[in-house]
Design a protein around this motif. Sequence first.
Motif, mmCIF file in Angstrom:
data_model
loop_
_atom_site.group_PDB
_atom_site.id
_atom_site.type_symbol
_atom_site.label_atom_id
_atom_site.label_comp_id
_atom_site.label_asym_id
_atom_site.label_seq_id
_atom_site.Cartn_x
_atom_site.Cartn_y
_atom_site.Cartn_z
ATOM 1 N N UNK A 25 45.754 35.895 48.549
ATOM 2 C CA UNK A 25 46.882 36.084 47.624
ATOM 3 C C UNK A 25 46.590 35.522 46.231
ATOM 4 N N UNK A 26 45.381 35.783 45.742
ATOM 5 C CA UNK A 26 45.015 35.307 44.411
ATOM 6 C C UNK A 26 44.287 36.425 43.658
ATOM 7 N N UNK A 27 44.311 36.315 42.322
ATOM 8 C CA UNK A 27 43.520 37.195 41.470
ATOM 9 C C UNK A 27 42.287 36.427 41.026
ATOM 10 N N UNK A 28 41.132 37.069 41.103
ATOM 11 C CA UNK A 28 39.884 36.466 40.643
ATOM 12 C C UNK A 28 39.303 37.327 39.532
ATOM 13 N N UNK A 29 38.959 36.692 38.434
ATOM 14 C CA UNK A 29 38.400 37.414 37.295
ATOM 15 C C UNK A 29 36.910 37.674 37.544
ATOM 16 N N UNK A 30 36.546 38.942 37.647
ATOM 17 C CA UNK A 30 35.159 39.328 37.901
ATOM 18 C C UNK A 30 34.337 39.396 36.618
ATOM 19 N N UNK A 31 35.008 39.312 35.479
ATOM 20 C CA UNK A 31 34.290 39.389 34.209
ATOM 21 C C UNK A 31 33.548 40.703 34.060
ATOM 22 N N UNK A 32 32.318 40.620 33.566
ATOM 23 C CA UNK A 32 31.514 41.827 33.350
ATOM 24 C C UNK A 32 31.272 42.589 34.649
ATOM 25 N N UNK A 33 31.152 41.872 35.761
ATOM 26 C CA UNK A 33 30.845 42.521 37.037
ATOM 27 C C UNK A 33 31.982 43.415 37.528
ATOM 28 N N UNK A 34 33.158 43.276 36.889
ATOM 29 C CA UNK A 34 34.276 44.140 37.266
ATOM 30 C C UNK A 34 33.931 45.601 36.996
ATOM 31 N N UNK A 35 33.256 45.869 35.885
ATOM 32 C CA UNK A 35 32.888 47.244 35.540
ATOM 33 C C UNK A 35 31.948 47.822 36.596
ATOM 34 N N UNK A 36 30.984 47.013 37.012
ATOM 35 C CA UNK A 36 30.042 47.447 38.048
ATOM 36 C C UNK A 36 30.776 47.644 39.369
ATOM 37 N N UNK A 37 31.660 46.702 39.680
ATOM 38 C CA UNK A 37 32.411 46.743 40.932
ATOM 39 C C UNK A 37 33.253 48.009 41.032
ATOM 40 N N UNK A 38 34.020 48.312 39.982
ATOM 41 C CA UNK A 38 34.907 49.482 40.015
ATOM 42 C C UNK A 38 34.110 50.779 40.016
ATOM 43 N N UNK A 39 33.086 50.860 39.172
ATOM 44 C CA UNK A 39 32.272 52.076 39.121
ATOM 45 C C UNK A 39 31.613 52.339 40.473
ATOM 46 N N UNK A 40 31.076 51.268 41.094
ATOM 47 C CA UNK A 40 30.454 51.426 42.411
ATOM 48 C C UNK A 40 31.484 51.853 43.449
ATOM 49 N N UNK A 41 32.665 51.234 43.414
ATOM 50 C CA UNK A 41 33.715 51.575 44.384
ATOM 51 C C UNK A 41 34.110 53.038 44.267
#
Length: 334
Positions: free
Chosen positions: A148-164
């Motif tokens: 139940x928390x939000x974690x900031x992925x920073x730059x890796x968020x772009x990689x994470x979402x694109x990969x997903x």
Amino acid sequence: MNIHAIHILIVFLAAFVVSLVITKLEIPVLRRKAGQNIREEGLKSHYSKAGTPSMGGISIIIGTCIAGFLGTLLFGGTIGDELLILLVFVGFGLIGFIDDYRKVIKKQNEGLTAKQKFGLQMIIAVAFAVFFARYSSFGTEVFIPIADVFIDFGFFYYVFVAFAVLAMTNAVNLTDGLDGLASGVTALVCIFFAFAGFMGGAFCRFGGFIGQASETFFFIALAGACLGFLVFNKNPARVFMGDTGSLALGGGVVAAAVVLKLELLLLVAGLLYVIEALSVVLQVSYFKLTHGKRLFKMAPIHHHFEMCGWSEVRVVITFWIFTLICCLAGLLIV
């Protein structure tokens, strides 16, 4: 503006009816123009499906877009979020349409090459990741359901979402191999996410209802459209969705889950998609490592069960039930 159950029902029924009617109307047209070719290396039991019209996913796309957008417009929600999801949804559907058009109408065996298809998918996936991260109020944060928390992925968020986006889109595409499998499974997954959005999703613990109406309406519209299509796609199928439908389904589901901030729950509710994709990865890897041996009798894994003697209907129903169980498990987490 909060949404109510009656709004959900109206959007669902609208998508179901539009998809049902368009599918019925498109079948004779597609039968003349877009008969499905069956691969020679495929199962012999599928040879009888040769000539069944493909590209039927057009009806799912139209039904979802009409009902989802009107639901957001009439009953509340963020138009920007809805349009973003629909752009990804239609964008992937367009890639599938071009591929199908080349294969089943122009009779080009390969359709789009693997590089062309992946390149187009990559453009949409990266553009979506960058745009949503920059303009979303949550930026590069990802919600972790159990904690139940939000974690900031920073730059890796772009990689994470694109990969997903890329992984889930192609996983759904691989799942579309039996009559009614992808449409039925996706309907269940979408109903789960629509319920999660209706109940507040990731936001219910962080300030109440914050614009989940758009995602909820998209999910319930897609569920309705899939079920309308399923009327004609169930065994024996009178029409196939083709890559037009399966790529649109995958892209739309993952995009809406990302906007809803419940993307990690795709690993639970959409576990079947993951298993289907992993079965192909494992089969290819094992084949290369052992110089010709196979881990499964055939991949994706739904074909393995067919080669074990299961009827197509048995495989599909079993996979539907498995997905239903996964969705119920997801409700314990959301």
